[in-house]
Each structure stands twice: as structure tokens, then as C-alpha cells.
Design a protein around this motif. Sequence first.
Motif, PDB file in Angstrom:
ATOM      1  N   ILE A 150       0.843  -1.202   0.000  1.00  0.00           N
ATOM      2  CA  ILE A 150       0.000   0.000   0.000  1.00  0.00           C
ATOM      3  C   ILE A 150       0.878   1.253   0.000  1.00  0.00           C
ATOM      4  N   LYS A 151       1.915   1.268   0.835  1.00  0.00           N
ATOM      5  CA  LYS A 151       2.825   2.414   0.884  1.00  0.00           C
ATOM      6  C   LYS A 151       3.564   2.589  -0.439  1.00  0.00           C
ATOM      7  N   THR A 152       4.019   1.485  -1.021  1.00  0.00           N
ATOM      8  CA  THR A 152       4.755   1.551  -2.276  1.00  0.00           C
ATOM      9  C   THR A 152       3.879   2.096  -3.394  1.00  0.00           C
ATOM     10  N   ARG A 153       2.647   1.621  -3.489  1.00  0.00           N
ATOM     11  CA  ARG A 153       1.738   2.089  -4.535  1.00  0.00           C
ATOM     12  C   ARG A 153       1.422   3.573  -4.359  1.00  0.00           C
ATOM     13  N   ARG A 154       1.258   4.003  -3.116  1.00  0.00           N
ATOM     14  CA  ARG A 154       0.967   5.418  -2.877  1.00  0.00           C
ATOM     15  C   ARG A 154       2.154   6.279  -3.305  1.00  0.00           C
ATOM     16  N   ALA A 155       3.343   5.837  -2.961  1.00  0.00           N
ATOM     17  CA  ALA A 155       4.542   6.588  -3.354  1.00  0.00           C
ATOM     18  C   ALA A 155       4.652   6.678  -4.875  1.00  0.00           C
ATOM     19  N   GLU A 156       4.417   5.562  -5.557  1.00  0.00           N
ATOM     20  CA  GLU A 156       4.492   5.549  -7.021  1.00  0.00           C
ATOM     21  C   GLU A 156       3.457   6.504  -7.622  1.00  0.00           C
ATOM     22  N   ARG A 157       2.291   6.544  -7.003  1.00  0.00           N
ATOM     23  CA  ARG A 157       1.240   7.427  -7.487  1.00  0.00           C
ATOM     24  C   ARG A 157       1.699   8.887  -7.464  1.00  0.00           C
ATOM     25  N   PHE A 158       2.297   9.307  -6.362  1.00  0.00           N
ATOM     26  CA  PHE A 158       2.715  10.699  -6.247  1.00  0.00           C
ATOM     27  C   PHE A 158       3.939  11.018  -7.096  1.00  0.00           C
ATOM     28  N   TYR A 159       4.833  10.064  -7.273  1.00  0.00           N
ATOM     29  CA  TYR A 159       5.978  10.283  -8.152  1.00  0.00           C
ATOM     30  C   TYR A 159       5.548  10.462  -9.601  1.00  0.00           C
ATOM     31  N   ALA A 160       4.400   9.909  -9.960  1.00  0.00           N
ATOM     32  CA  ALA A 160       3.923   9.965 -11.348  1.00  0.00           C
ATOM     33  C   ALA A 160       3.175  11.254 -11.677  1.00  0.00           C
TER      34      ALA A 160
END
Length: 315
Positions: A301-311
Motif C-alpha cells: 500500500i505504501k509503495t503504490r501510494r509513493a508511485e502514485r505521487f511520483y507519477a
Amino acid sequence: MATHYLDFEKPIADLEAKIEELSALSETSGGFDNEIAGLRRKAEQLRKKTYAGLDPWMKTQVARHPQRPHFIDYVQGLFTDWTELHGDRQFGDDQAILGGLARFRGRPVVVMGHEKGHDTETRLTHNFGMARPEGYRKAVRLMDMAEQFGLPVLSFIDTAGAYPGLGAEERGQAEAIARSTERCLTLGVPSIATITGEGGSGGAIAIAAASRVLMLEHSIYSVISPEGAAGILWRDGARARDAAMAMKITGPDLVALKIVDRLIEEPTGGAHADRDGALARVGDVLAEELQSFQGLSPKQIKTRRAERFYAIGAL
């Protein structure tokens, strides 16, 4: 409650006033049923045409509509077993951000959001949805609780911005917003933010930095209000329309920039025109989004959230 018409809705208002006039005459003398039915069809067609062609400034007005559903309406319409929790355990209880525990379609969740109020008394009580530091510290406390017990966090955003008063600044407004934003970004449980009206500046982001960010069709999300941008750029708040047209604050632009993940269609005429229909649509989308987290670990969940904001902003 009398219908509140926006400036661009005047032709619709004129038609509906004529319908009311003929309906009153029909009750006493009859004979106007066909005319009334025709005017109703015409009003509905005009409403559909008008709302299909809203520009960013018109959407700004719709997002601020005083009869638009607010946080308390979503709580009452979508959740059961609502238990509000109060206070930040440091200074006091801010009423611009409300939050607590509830069940969403049987599932326990933490719910929080901005509440603007619907009349003079409640608007003053809730400070027009502009939170002080205590509101953001309460939000952090709720998110800590959500992580402790493994509960999803559902937040509803509708604020012109955080309260800029002297007392709020003295008690650490910027720090409180930053801590709340940080807590959103570090949660190991699903978090879904829904922008239901205005999403203004850091006051909105503080509880909207979620795993998934949803947005009602006629809402806005911006780093500053159109009036504020116009005041800075042209030193003329009257040019707010020009600012709104240039700022990319509406759903399609924000989805394209990957700031918002998904738009929620509103009933014809906006969420205020069919509150039950709007609430039902929001509930169905939230259920779908929560299902997408099924089986994910806190790390995922944390990894997906981080990827979302980096994109964000990537083309």
C-alpha cells in the motif's frame, strides 16, 4: 429549502418560475397540463445542455454551491454506526474538520472531512470549512488510530483553504498541515480521498494525500483560489474568471496530470440537484475503490501510494 440558482442558471430559473406559475393557475382553473409538461421538458434539456458545457469558472461556482452536499450529509447517507471523535489532545476541538469511526457497507472505517455548514449559524460553528491547527492534529490522531487497528481511511475534502487567522498561525498552522500531509503519505492502510466541492491549497492536501484521489465531476482542486491567483498575478480579484480558466483546476485536466485518479459523475444539474443520487454514486465508487486494496500488505500500500505521487505531472 428554496432552490438557489447560479448566475449562468438564470434561463433555467426563468423557465422553472413559469412552470410554478402555470402549476398554481392549473390548480384553480386547470387546462395547462400540456404547457407545463412541455416547459418541464424544455427546462430539463436546457439544464443538460448547460451542465454539459460548463467552463472552469462555472464549475468553480457549482463547487461552491451552498446547497451542495457537505461532509455531514455524506456521513448520514453512506455510513452507519457513526461515532464522532473530538479534540487533538493538545489544545482543543476544531469543528471545520470532523472525524470518527463508522461502518461503510458493514466494514469498519475511519472517516473524516471538512464541514462548511449550511446556514449562518452552522457556517460560523464550522468556520466555513477552514480548519485551524487543531483540526489537522485531530486528523493525524484519527489516522494513527486507523493504522493501529487496520482500518481504511476515507476523507472528504471541501474547503477554500486552511484558516489564516493570527491564532492559527501562532499555534503552528503550517507545521500542523505538514504533519497531517506526512501522515497521509505514510499510512499502511488504504486511504481514499474524495473532493466533493472545493479542494483549496494545503488545507485540502493535508487530508487528501491519499492512495486514491477521487473527485466529483463539478468540483475543483487547486493550489490557490481563482480570486487569490488573480490578486497575485494581476492585483485584481475581479479577474478570478481569467485565473480559473488558466489554472487547470477541473477534473479532466487534473486526471490528465495524474493529480486525480478518477472522476465521479454527478446528476444533471450538479450534486445539489439530486443529493440522494449523488451520494449513491459516491458510495458505489468508494466500494469499488476499497475492493481494489484487497489482499495488499501495508508495504505494498505504501509503495503504490509513493508511485502514485511520483507519477504526478509525468506525460
